[in-house]
Design an enzyme around this catalytic site. Structure first.
Site, mmCIF file in Angstrom:
data_model
loop_
_atom_site.group_PDB
_atom_site.id
_atom_site.type_symbol
_atom_site.label_atom_id
_atom_site.label_comp_id
_atom_site.label_asym_id
_atom_site.label_seq_id
_atom_site.Cartn_x
_atom_site.Cartn_y
_atom_site.Cartn_z
ATOM 1 C CE LYS A 132 -3.909 5.090 -2.002
ATOM 2 N NZ LYS A 132 -4.734 5.536 -2.590
ATOM 3 C CE1 TYR A 141 -4.037 2.230 0.502
ATOM 4 C CE2 TYR A 141 -2.697 3.403 2.109
ATOM 5 C CZ TYR A 141 -3.632 3.160 1.349
ATOM 6 O OH TYR A 141 -4.740 4.378 1.538
HETATM 7 N N1 LIG Z 1 -9.991 5.692 4.895
HETATM 8 C C1 LIG Z 1 -8.873 6.372 5.122
HETATM 9 O O1 LIG Z 1 -8.468 6.499 6.399
HETATM 10 C C2 LIG Z 1 -8.020 6.560 4.184
HETATM 11 C C3 LIG Z 1 -6.656 7.056 4.348
HETATM 12 C C4 LIG Z 1 -5.742 7.624 3.398
HETATM 13 C C5 LIG Z 1 -6.144 7.414 2.193
HETATM 14 N N2 LIG Z 1 -7.251 6.816 1.579
HETATM 15 C C6 LIG Z 1 -7.695 6.544 0.377
HETATM 16 O O2 LIG Z 1 -8.793 7.330 0.011
HETATM 17 C C7 LIG Z 1 -9.613 6.520 -1.007
HETATM 18 C C8 LIG Z 1 -10.951 5.884 -0.668
HETATM 19 O O3 LIG Z 1 -10.703 5.108 0.469
HETATM 20 P P1 LIG Z 1 -12.157 4.638 1.459
HETATM 21 O O4 LIG Z 1 -11.221 4.682 2.910
HETATM 22 O O5 LIG Z 1 -13.156 5.529 1.044
HETATM 23 O O6 LIG Z 1 -12.081 3.076 0.958
HETATM 24 P P2 LIG Z 1 -13.441 2.361 0.815
HETATM 25 O O7 LIG Z 1 -14.470 2.692 1.705
HETATM 26 O O8 LIG Z 1 -12.633 0.831 0.941
HETATM 27 O O9 LIG Z 1 -13.997 2.544 -0.676
HETATM 28 C C9 LIG Z 1 -13.231 2.276 -1.945
HETATM 29 C C10 LIG Z 1 -13.921 2.524 -3.132
HETATM 30 O O10 LIG Z 1 -12.998 2.597 -4.183
HETATM 31 C C11 LIG Z 1 -13.639 1.489 -5.052
HETATM 32 N N3 LIG Z 1 -12.729 0.794 -5.893
HETATM 33 C C12 LIG Z 1 -11.771 -0.021 -5.752
HETATM 34 N N4 LIG Z 1 -11.407 -0.763 -6.638
HETATM 35 C C13 LIG Z 1 -12.005 -0.190 -7.701
HETATM 36 C C14 LIG Z 1 -12.304 -0.423 -9.305
HETATM 37 N N5 LIG Z 1 -11.233 -1.267 -9.638
HETATM 38 N N6 LIG Z 1 -12.969 0.430 -9.898
HETATM 39 C C15 LIG Z 1 -13.727 1.099 -9.525
HETATM 40 N N7 LIG Z 1 -13.754 1.447 -8.258
HETATM 41 C C16 LIG Z 1 -13.063 0.700 -7.353
HETATM 42 C C17 LIG Z 1 -14.558 0.748 -4.065
HETATM 43 O O11 LIG Z 1 -15.608 0.119 -4.915
HETATM 44 P P3 LIG Z 1 -16.209 -1.412 -4.374
HETATM 45 O O12 LIG Z 1 -17.151 -0.939 -3.418
HETATM 46 O O13 LIG Z 1 -16.785 -1.948 -5.718
HETATM 47 O O14 LIG Z 1 -15.207 -2.188 -3.787
HETATM 48 C C18 LIG Z 1 -15.190 1.866 -3.335
HETATM 49 O O15 LIG Z 1 -16.181 2.547 -3.846
HETATM 50 C C19 LIG Z 1 -8.520 5.411 -1.471
HETATM 51 O O16 LIG Z 1 -7.720 5.764 -2.367
HETATM 52 C C20 LIG Z 1 -7.627 5.274 -0.101
HETATM 53 O O17 LIG Z 1 -6.361 4.525 -0.330
HETATM 54 C C21 LIG Z 1 -8.282 6.421 2.595
#
Ligand SMILES: NC(=O)c1ccc[n+]([C@@H]2O[C@H](COP(=O)([O-])OP(=O)(O)OC[C@H]3O[C@@H](n4cnc5c(N)ncnc54)[C@H](OP(=O)(O)O)[C@@H]3O)[C@@H](O)[C@H]2O)c1
Length: 281
Positions: free
Chosen positions: A195, A191
């Site tokens: 990133k 990861y």
């Molecule tokens: N949450 C945190 O604390 C955090 C911190 C730093 C960075 N981030 C970044 O923020 C972003 C959103 O994270 P989140 O926490 O909201 O994650 P999440 O709740 O797991 O949601 C991820 C989203 O990405 C979609 N996705 C994954 N693979 C895909 C693909 N091939 N095509 C289209 N959609 C796809 C998922 O769709 P499905 O529902 O179909 O799986 C879901 O809608 C990510 O890039 C993550 O790395 C998050």
């Protein structure tokens, strides 16, 4: 007739992406596309937002599927004519999956790094003047998270290009498959490497766009959204999805003048090349 502005969010069916769509529907003057790989999940998310009186438009988009990317690009090109805001939010965290590290690395680099590169390659030609591109990185995407100084140097190289960066990502996957990733100084997290790749890519994309003869004045920035309560963090994150969406919405709405910058959840710029990161939430 005035052309309507267009915003596109990937992975908009849940988590931070869903909150970004919600915030844009409230604040962005134009059409907001909620995209998702699952038609059912995407449509359900749109229904939820419509119940709040908001009006996003759904389109299927799997960021790892070339056909899906091209179909979406063609649809937007012919129905809207261009894109003003692109938020590359979709991503995965596969570090804990019970599969070999080489497979984890391949999956993660593909889903987090190549997905953004491929979506951008398809949509950049139809970005309109003054467009905003926001790539979701992470605090894990800070350069200092790569333990080896020699390995970090590859990312600091002023002669780095997108092609060289992609080769670097491929080398990482190979090093994982050959169990050499620790001795090569990559650290233990796919990861993190994916990133760091997203962060480096964002800086290179800004540099490339700045050089284009067309001078579209496009802004590319990358964000750490905070440590957010989503499925990705097993709901351990301490921030709400609305709080996690704030930095992306701030950048999407413009009026910041930031280019190629690493923007923290509180909308402050952080030095990507610096020795440490501020707290993640
Ligand atoms: N949450 C945190 O604390 C955090 C911190 C730093 C960075 N981030 C970044 O923020 C972003 C959103 O994270 P989140 O926490 O909201 O994650 P999440 O709740 O797991 O949601 C991820 C989203 O990405 C979609 N996705 C994954 N693979 C895909 C693909 N091939 N095509 C289209 N959609 C796809 C998922 O769709 P499905 O529902 O179909 O799986 C879901 O809608 C990510 O890039 C993550 O790395 C998050």
């Amino acid at each position: 007739m005035e052309v309507k502005k267009v915003a596109v969010v990937t992975g908009g069916n849940k988590g931070i992406g869903f909150a970004i769509v919600k915030g844009l529907c409230e604040k962005f003057n134009g059409n907001v596309y909620l995209t998702a790989r699952s038609i059912t999940n995407g449509n359900n998310a749109v229904i939820k937002l419509k119940q709040l009186g908001l009006n996003p438009i759904f389109h299927q988009l799997d960021v790892c599927d070339e056909n899906s990317i091209n179909t979406f690009r063609d649809y937007i090109k012919y129905t809207e004519g261009g894109v003003d805001v692109l938020i590359n939010n979709a991503g995965i965290y596969a570090d804990k999956l019970e599969i070999p590290i080489g497979d984890q690395a391949e999956k993660t680099i593909n889903e987090n790094y190549y997905s953004i590169l491929n979506v951008c390659n398809a949509l950049f030609p139809i970005l309109r003047s003054n467009a905003q591109v926001i790539n979701l990185s992470s605090s894990a995407g800070h350069l200092a998270r790569i333990p080896s100084i020699n390995m970090q140097a590859k990312f600091r190289d002023p002669l780095l290009t997108v092609d060289k960066l992609s080769r670097c990502m491929n080398e990482y996957v190979e090093d994982c498959k050959n169990n050499r990733y620790i001795e090569k100084g990559w650290g233990s997290s796919p990861y993190v490497v994916s990133k760091v790749g997203v962060s480096a890519l964002s800086i290179l994309q800004q540099n490339e766009l700045d050089k284009e003869t067309e001078k579209r004045n496009i802004f590319v920035n990358f964000v750490h959204p905070g440590y957010v309560d989503t499925d990705m963090t097993n709901h351990q994150g301490v921030m709400t999805i609305e709080e996690g969406a704030q930095s992306s919405i701030y950048l999407a709405l413009g009026n910041h003048g930031l280019r190629g910058q690493y923007v923290w959840f509180n909308c402050k710029v952080v030095d990507w090349y610096g020795p440490t990161t501020p707290p993640k939430a």
